[in-house]
Write a protein that holds these residues in place. Structure first.
Motif, PDB file in Angstrom:
ATOM      1  N   ILE A  44       0.843  -1.204   0.000  1.00 46.09           N
ATOM      2  CA  ILE A  44       0.000   0.000   0.000  1.00 46.09           C
ATOM      3  C   ILE A  44       0.875   1.250   0.000  1.00 46.09           C
ATOM      4  O   ILE A  44       0.634   2.186  -0.764  1.00 46.09           O
ATOM      5  CB  ILE A  44      -0.949  -0.005   1.220  1.00 46.09           C
ATOM      6  CG1 ILE A  44      -1.958  -1.144   1.120  1.00 46.09           C
ATOM      7  CG2 ILE A  44      -1.649   1.341   1.363  1.00 46.09           C
ATOM      8  CD1 ILE A  44      -2.709  -1.409   2.421  1.00 46.09           C
ATOM      9  N   GLY A  45       1.883   1.258   0.865  1.00 48.10           N
ATOM     10  CA  GLY A  45       2.769   2.421   0.966  1.00 48.10           C
ATOM     11  C   GLY A  45       3.464   2.759  -0.342  1.00 48.10           C
ATOM     12  O   GLY A  45       3.596   3.924  -0.701  1.00 48.10           O
ATOM     13  N   ARG A  46       3.905   1.728  -1.049  1.00 51.39           N
ATOM     14  CA  ARG A  46       4.556   1.985  -2.338  1.00 51.39           C
ATOM     15  C   ARG A  46       3.609   2.676  -3.311  1.00 51.39           C
ATOM     16  O   ARG A  46       3.997   3.617  -4.003  1.00 51.39           O
ATOM     17  CB  ARG A  46       5.074   0.678  -2.940  1.00 51.39           C
ATOM     18  CG  ARG A  46       6.325   0.200  -2.246  1.00 51.39           C
ATOM     19  CD  ARG A  46       6.705  -1.180  -2.665  1.00 51.39           C
ATOM     20  NE  ARG A  46       6.960  -1.267  -4.087  1.00 51.39           N
ATOM     21  CZ  ARG A  46       7.861  -2.071  -4.628  1.00 51.39           C
ATOM     22  NH1 ARG A  46       8.595  -2.842  -3.865  1.00 51.39           N
ATOM     23  NH2 ARG A  46       8.026  -2.114  -5.922  1.00 51.39           N
ATOM     24  N   LEU A  47       2.374   2.205  -3.361  1.00 54.95           N
ATOM     25  CA  LEU A  47       1.394   2.837  -4.255  1.00 54.95           C
ATOM     26  C   LEU A  47       1.110   4.281  -3.836  1.00 54.95           C
ATOM     27  O   LEU A  47       1.090   5.190  -4.676  1.00 54.95           O
ATOM     28  CB  LEU A  47       0.081   2.041  -4.251  1.00 54.95           C
ATOM     29  CG  LEU A  47       0.104   0.679  -4.914  1.00 54.95           C
ATOM     30  CD1 LEU A  47      -1.200  -0.061  -4.638  1.00 54.95           C
ATOM     31  CD2 LEU A  47       0.336   0.824  -6.406  1.00 54.95           C
ATOM     32  N   VAL A  48       0.890   4.481  -2.554  1.00 58.13           N
ATOM     33  CA  VAL A  48       0.558   5.817  -2.055  1.00 58.13           C
ATOM     34  C   VAL A  48       1.719   6.780  -2.268  1.00 58.13           C
ATOM     35  O   VAL A  48       1.533   7.894  -2.763  1.00 58.13           O
ATOM     36  CB  VAL A  48       0.157   5.749  -0.558  1.00 58.13           C
ATOM     37  CG1 VAL A  48       0.049   7.133   0.049  1.00 58.13           C
ATOM     38  CG2 VAL A  48      -1.154   4.994  -0.397  1.00 58.13           C
ATOM     39  N   PHE A  49       2.934   6.370  -1.916  1.00 55.34           N
ATOM     40  CA  PHE A  49       4.072   7.277  -2.047  1.00 55.34           C
ATOM     41  C   PHE A  49       4.463   7.511  -3.505  1.00 55.34           C
ATOM     42  O   PHE A  49       4.939   8.593  -3.854  1.00 55.34           O
ATOM     43  CB  PHE A  49       5.263   6.798  -1.204  1.00 55.34           C
ATOM     44  CG  PHE A  49       5.149   7.256   0.212  1.00 55.34           C
ATOM     45  CD1 PHE A  49       5.615   8.502   0.600  1.00 55.34           C
ATOM     46  CD2 PHE A  49       4.530   6.465   1.163  1.00 55.34           C
ATOM     47  CE1 PHE A  49       5.483   8.946   1.899  1.00 55.34           C
ATOM     48  CE2 PHE A  49       4.392   6.888   2.468  1.00 55.34           C
ATOM     49  CZ  PHE A  49       4.870   8.138   2.843  1.00 55.34           C
ATOM     50  N   ARG A  50       4.261   6.528  -4.360  1.00 55.99           N
ATOM     51  CA  ARG A  50       4.512   6.754  -5.788  1.00 55.99           C
ATOM     52  C   ARG A  50       3.576   7.840  -6.310  1.00 55.99           C
ATOM     53  O   ARG A  50       3.990   8.752  -7.017  1.00 55.99           O
ATOM     54  CB  ARG A  50       4.332   5.455  -6.572  1.00 55.99           C
ATOM     55  CG  ARG A  50       4.800   5.577  -8.019  1.00 55.99           C
ATOM     56  CD  ARG A  50       4.705   4.255  -8.788  1.00 55.99           C
ATOM     57  NE  ARG A  50       5.417   3.187  -8.102  1.00 55.99           N
ATOM     58  CZ  ARG A  50       4.870   1.997  -7.815  1.00 55.99           C
ATOM     59  NH1 ARG A  50       3.629   1.733  -8.155  1.00 55.99           N
ATOM     60  NH2 ARG A  50       5.578   1.073  -7.207  1.00 55.99           N
ATOM     61  N   ALA A  51       2.306   7.763  -5.923  1.00 63.24           N
ATOM     62  CA  ALA A  51       1.337   8.787  -6.344  1.00 63.24           C
ATOM     63  C   ALA A  51       1.684  10.145  -5.733  1.00 63.24           C
ATOM     64  O   ALA A  51       1.665  11.169  -6.430  1.00 63.24           O
ATOM     65  CB  ALA A  51      -0.077   8.366  -5.951  1.00 63.24           C
ATOM     66  N   LEU A  52       1.990  10.156  -4.438  1.00 66.93           N
ATOM     67  CA  LEU A  52       2.369  11.415  -3.784  1.00 66.93           C
ATOM     68  C   LEU A  52       3.566  12.038  -4.475  1.00 66.93           C
ATOM     69  O   LEU A  52       3.559  13.242  -4.777  1.00 66.93           O
ATOM     70  CB  LEU A  52       2.683  11.182  -2.301  1.00 66.93           C
ATOM     71  CG  LEU A  52       3.272  12.391  -1.554  1.00 66.93           C
ATOM     72  CD1 LEU A  52       2.281  13.540  -1.496  1.00 66.93           C
ATOM     73  CD2 LEU A  52       3.726  11.988  -0.159  1.00 66.93           C
ATOM     74  N   ASN A  53       4.587  11.249  -4.738  1.00 68.38           N
ATOM     75  CA  ASN A  53       5.797  11.801  -5.348  1.00 68.38           C
ATOM     76  C   ASN A  53       5.550  12.362  -6.738  1.00 68.38           C
ATOM     77  O   ASN A  53       6.135  13.384  -7.108  1.00 68.38           O
ATOM     78  CB  ASN A  53       6.914  10.758  -5.381  1.00 68.38           C
ATOM     79  CG  ASN A  53       7.460  10.403  -4.014  1.00 68.38           C
ATOM     80  OD1 ASN A  53       7.952   9.289  -3.820  1.00 68.38           O
ATOM     81  ND2 ASN A  53       7.384  11.291  -3.047  1.00 68.38           N
ATOM     82  N   ARG A  54       4.672  11.729  -7.488  1.00 69.01           N
ATOM     83  CA  ARG A  54       4.335  12.274  -8.820  1.00 69.01           C
ATOM     84  C   ARG A  54       3.658  13.632  -8.691  1.00 69.01           C
ATOM     85  O   ARG A  54       3.956  14.563  -9.440  1.00 69.01           O
ATOM     86  CB  ARG A  54       3.440  11.308  -9.580  1.00 69.01           C
ATOM     87  CG  ARG A  54       4.183  10.105 -10.083  1.00 69.01           C
ATOM     88  CD  ARG A  54       3.279   9.163 -10.826  1.00 69.01           C
ATOM     89  NE  ARG A  54       4.051   8.038 -11.321  1.00 69.01           N
ATOM     90  CZ  ARG A  54       3.563   6.834 -11.510  1.00 69.01           C
ATOM     91  NH1 ARG A  54       2.290   6.590 -11.254  1.00 69.01           N
ATOM     92  NH2 ARG A  54       4.327   5.874 -11.954  1.00 69.01           N
ATOM     93  N   ILE A  55       2.755  13.739  -7.739  1.00 66.35           N
ATOM     94  CA  ILE A  55       2.087  15.027  -7.523  1.00 66.35           C
ATOM     95  C   ILE A  55       3.077  16.051  -6.991  1.00 66.35           C
ATOM     96  O   ILE A  55       3.055  17.223  -7.385  1.00 66.35           O
ATOM     97  CB  ILE A  55       0.879  14.849  -6.576  1.00 66.35           C
ATOM     98  CG1 ILE A  55      -0.178  13.977  -7.262  1.00 66.35           C
ATOM     99  CG2 ILE A  55       0.291  16.194  -6.172  1.00 66.35           C
ATOM    100  CD1 ILE A  55      -1.263  13.489  -6.338  1.00 66.35           C
ATOM    101  N   GLU A  56       3.975  15.616  -6.115  1.00 65.00           N
ATOM    102  CA  GLU A  56       4.986  16.521  -5.574  1.00 65.00           C
ATOM    103  C   GLU A  56       5.873  17.104  -6.670  1.00 65.00           C
ATOM    104  O   GLU A  56       6.271  18.272  -6.590  1.00 65.00           O
ATOM    105  CB  GLU A  56       5.872  15.807  -4.554  1.00 65.00           C
ATOM    106  CG  GLU A  56       5.227  15.593  -3.213  1.00 65.00           C
ATOM    107  CD  GLU A  56       6.200  15.013  -2.223  1.00 65.00           C
ATOM    108  OE1 GLU A  56       6.562  15.739  -1.273  1.00 65.00           O
ATOM    109  OE2 GLU A  56       6.612  13.843  -2.393  1.00 65.00           O
ATOM    110  N   ILE A  57       6.189  16.323  -7.660  1.00 63.91           N
ATOM    111  CA  ILE A  57       7.005  16.827  -8.775  1.00 63.91           C
ATOM    112  C   ILE A  57       6.275  17.965  -9.478  1.00 63.91           C
ATOM    113  O   ILE A  57       6.876  18.988  -9.811  1.00 63.91           O
ATOM    114  CB  ILE A  57       7.354  15.682  -9.755  1.00 63.91           C
ATOM    115  CG1 ILE A  57       8.335  14.707  -9.091  1.00 63.91           C
ATOM    116  CG2 ILE A  57       7.935  16.235 -11.055  1.00 63.91           C
ATOM    117  CD1 ILE A  57       8.493  13.390  -9.843  1.00 63.91           C
ATOM    118  N   VAL A  58       4.979  17.804  -9.667  1.00 65.21           N
ATOM    119  CA  VAL A  58       4.173  18.863 -10.288  1.00 65.21           C
ATOM    120  C   VAL A  58       4.157  20.100  -9.403  1.00 65.21           C
ATOM    121  O   VAL A  58       4.362  21.226  -9.870  1.00 65.21           O
ATOM    122  CB  VAL A  58       2.738  18.377 -10.585  1.00 65.21           C
ATOM    123  CG1 VAL A  58       1.848  19.514 -11.066  1.00 65.21           C
ATOM    124  CG2 VAL A  58       2.763  17.237 -11.599  1.00 65.21           C
TER     125      VAL A  58
END
Length: 141
Positions: A44-58
């Motif tokens: 779960i954490g990998r999915l959540v943090f992957r999504a968070l990091n993509r948004i963070e880049i934006v």
């Protein structure tokens, strides 16, 4: 209020809220939920943090453009760039190590605790403090 400053303020506090909610609330709480094993929590954490990091880049790119294009004081620019630098170190230096370790855990290996996780949390703390500082400075400008 100038448009670029308004964008910078909005992005700063949106980014800050997301990091606080996910890194400091959701991440530790998920492992306390009934039935959530380390393997499930990591997945779960990998999915959540992957999504968070993509948004963070934006958010990071938008914030950099907004503070550079706007009439922003040097201290607010420095705080904003500190948050961006922390994100870059997390993504380029720490996340790959954490991913390799979680791959091994998800494959069923018994691996020792990761010191990289502590580094990631430290960088999250730097990012939160930098974003809070940037937001306050931008509001006071």
């Amino acid at each position: 209020m100038a448009t670029m400053r308004a964008v910078a303020i909005a992005v700063t506090f949106l980014w800050l809220g997301m990091v606080l909610a996910i890194s400091f609330l959701e991440a530790p709480l998920k492992f306390r939920a009934p039935g959530v094993t380390v393997r499930i929590g990591l997945g779960i954490g990998r999915l959540v943090f992957r999504a968070l990091n993509r948004i963070e880049i934006v958010w990071a790119a938008t914030l950099v453009l907004a503070v550079i294009a706007g009439d922003t004081r040097a201290a607010a620019v420095a705080a904003s760039l500190t948050a961006v630098a922390a994100l870059i170190v997390q993504l380029a230096g720490v996340r790959p190590r954490l991913t390799r370790r979680s791959d091994r855990v998800l494959a069923g290996e018994d691996v020792p605790r990761s010191h990289a996780h502590h580094l990631y949390i430290g960088l999250e703390t730097v990012k939160v403090l930098a974003l809070l500082t940037a937001g306050i400075l931008l509001l006071g400008q």
